[in-house]
Design a protein around this motif. Structure first.
Motif, short mmCIF file in Angstrom:
data_model
loop_
_atom_site.label_atom_id
_atom_site.label_comp_id
_atom_site.label_asym_id
_atom_site.label_seq_id
_atom_site.Cartn_x
_atom_site.Cartn_y
_atom_site.Cartn_z
N GLU A 123 0.60 -1.21 -0.10
CA GLU A 123 -0.05 -0.09 0.05
C GLU A 123 0.69 1.03 0.61
N ASP A 124 1.79 1.37 0.23
CA ASP A 124 3.15 2.57 0.00
C ASP A 124 3.54 2.77 -1.81
N THR A 125 2.75 1.34 -2.42
CA THR A 125 3.28 2.28 -4.00
C THR A 125 1.94 3.00 -4.34
N ALA A 126 3.06 3.78 -4.85
CA ALA A 126 2.88 5.54 -5.07
C ALA A 126 3.72 5.75 -5.86
N VAL A 127 3.32 7.05 -6.76
CA VAL A 127 4.41 8.11 -6.55
C VAL A 127 4.93 8.69 -6.19
N TYR A 128 6.15 9.75 -5.47
CA TYR A 128 6.16 10.45 -4.06
C TYR A 128 7.10 11.94 -4.55
N TYR A 129 5.96 12.47 -4.77
CA TYR A 129 7.02 14.35 -4.64
C TYR A 129 7.68 14.74 -3.77
N CYS A 130 8.83 15.50 -3.94
CA CYS A 130 9.26 16.74 -3.32
C CYS A 130 8.15 17.45 -2.77
N ASN A 131 8.45 18.27 -1.72
CA ASN A 131 7.48 19.95 -2.02
C ASN A 131 8.38 20.59 -1.51
N ALA A 132 8.79 22.12 -1.30
CA ALA A 132 9.22 22.82 -0.42
C ALA A 132 8.37 24.48 -0.16
N LYS A 133 7.86 24.81 0.95
CA LYS A 133 7.42 26.11 1.29
C LYS A 133 8.41 27.09 1.33
N THR A 134 8.38 28.27 0.85
CA THR A 134 9.99 29.16 1.80
C THR A 134 8.54 30.16 2.28
N SER A 135 9.31 31.02 2.59
CA SER A 135 8.79 31.78 4.01
C SER A 135 7.97 32.90 3.36
N ASN A 136 7.88 33.09 1.79
CA ASN A 136 7.29 34.35 1.63
C ASN A 136 5.61 33.30 0.74
N GLY A 137 5.51 31.96 1.27
CA GLY A 137 4.61 31.60 0.67
C GLY A 137 4.86 30.86 -0.92
N GLN A 138 6.13 30.62 -1.42
CA GLN A 138 6.25 30.15 -2.98
C GLN A 138 6.00 28.97 -2.68
N VAL A 139 5.70 27.60 -3.43
CA VAL A 139 5.43 26.68 -3.02
C VAL A 139 5.98 26.13 -4.63
N PHE A 140 6.70 24.69 -4.63
CA PHE A 140 7.83 24.13 -5.27
C PHE A 140 7.39 22.40 -5.37
N TRP A 141 7.22 22.15 -6.50
CA TRP A 141 6.94 20.44 -6.69
C TRP A 141 8.10 19.63 -7.64
N GLY A 142 8.76 18.86 -7.15
CA GLY A 142 9.47 18.15 -7.71
C GLY A 142 8.34 17.55 -8.75
N GLN A 143 9.11 16.21 -9.50
CA GLN A 143 8.73 15.79 -10.96
C GLN A 143 8.12 14.42 -10.47
N GLY A 144 8.03 13.82 -9.34
CA GLY A 144 7.91 12.52 -8.67
C GLY A 144 8.75 11.13 -8.88
N THR A 145 8.60 10.70 -8.54
CA THR A 145 9.96 9.52 -8.71
C THR A 145 9.06 7.99 -7.98
N GLN A 146 8.95 6.89 -8.91
CA GLN A 146 7.90 6.16 -8.18
C GLN A 146 8.32 4.92 -7.63
N VAL A 147 7.62 4.32 -7.07
CA VAL A 147 8.14 3.17 -5.77
C VAL A 147 7.08 2.77 -5.46
N THR A 148 7.13 1.58 -6.01
CA THR A 148 6.26 -0.08 -6.60
C THR A 148 7.38 -0.99 -5.57
N VAL A 149 5.88 -1.32 -4.32
CA VAL A 149 6.22 -2.57 -3.51
C VAL A 149 5.46 -3.69 -4.01
#
Length: 116
Positions: free
Chosen positions: A88-114
């Motif tokens: 059930e951990d199988t998914a695409v995993y995304y990295c996320n960053a939130k800066t102090s001025n409210g900007q949000v950034f995402w990575g492209q994702g990496t696949q995890v298959t169990v």
């Protein structure tokens, strides 16, 4: 602007481990909150874990005790150590960053298959 690149995903048997990395294009020292999210097929993206500055970490109930989030400012990288993986951990995993001025950034994702 921050560019985030995930790596470390792959195929693993149930009970195994993986370590995901999220490399940032600039210093993460000033980024308030960084986190990992995941999205399984047909499901909404959900929070896995977050780390606020370098102080506190929060985890989804489903991963508590199995996953560990960390960040290394010297390497501008965040990690997610995943142990005792379940199908059930199988998914695409995304990295996320939130800066102090409210900007949000995402990575492209990496696949995890169990596999069971």
């Amino acid at each position: 602007q921050v560019q985030l690149v995930e790596s470390g995903g792959g195929l693993v048997q149930a009970g195994g481990s993986l370590r995901l990395s999220c490399a940032a294009s600039r210093s993460i020292f000033s980024i308030n909150v960084m986190g990992w999210y995941r999205q399984a097929p047909g499901k909404q993206r959900e929070l896995v874990a977050t780390v606020i500055s370098f102080l506190s970490a929060n985890y989804a109930d489903s991963v508590k005790g199995r996953f560990t989030i960390s960040r290394d400012s010297a390497k501008n990288t965040m990690y997610l150590q995943m142990n005792s993986l379940k199908p059930e951990d199988t998914a695409v995993y995304y990295c996320n960053a939130k800066t102090s001025n409210g900007q949000v950034f995402w990575g492209q994702g990496t696949q995890v298959t169990v596999s069971s």
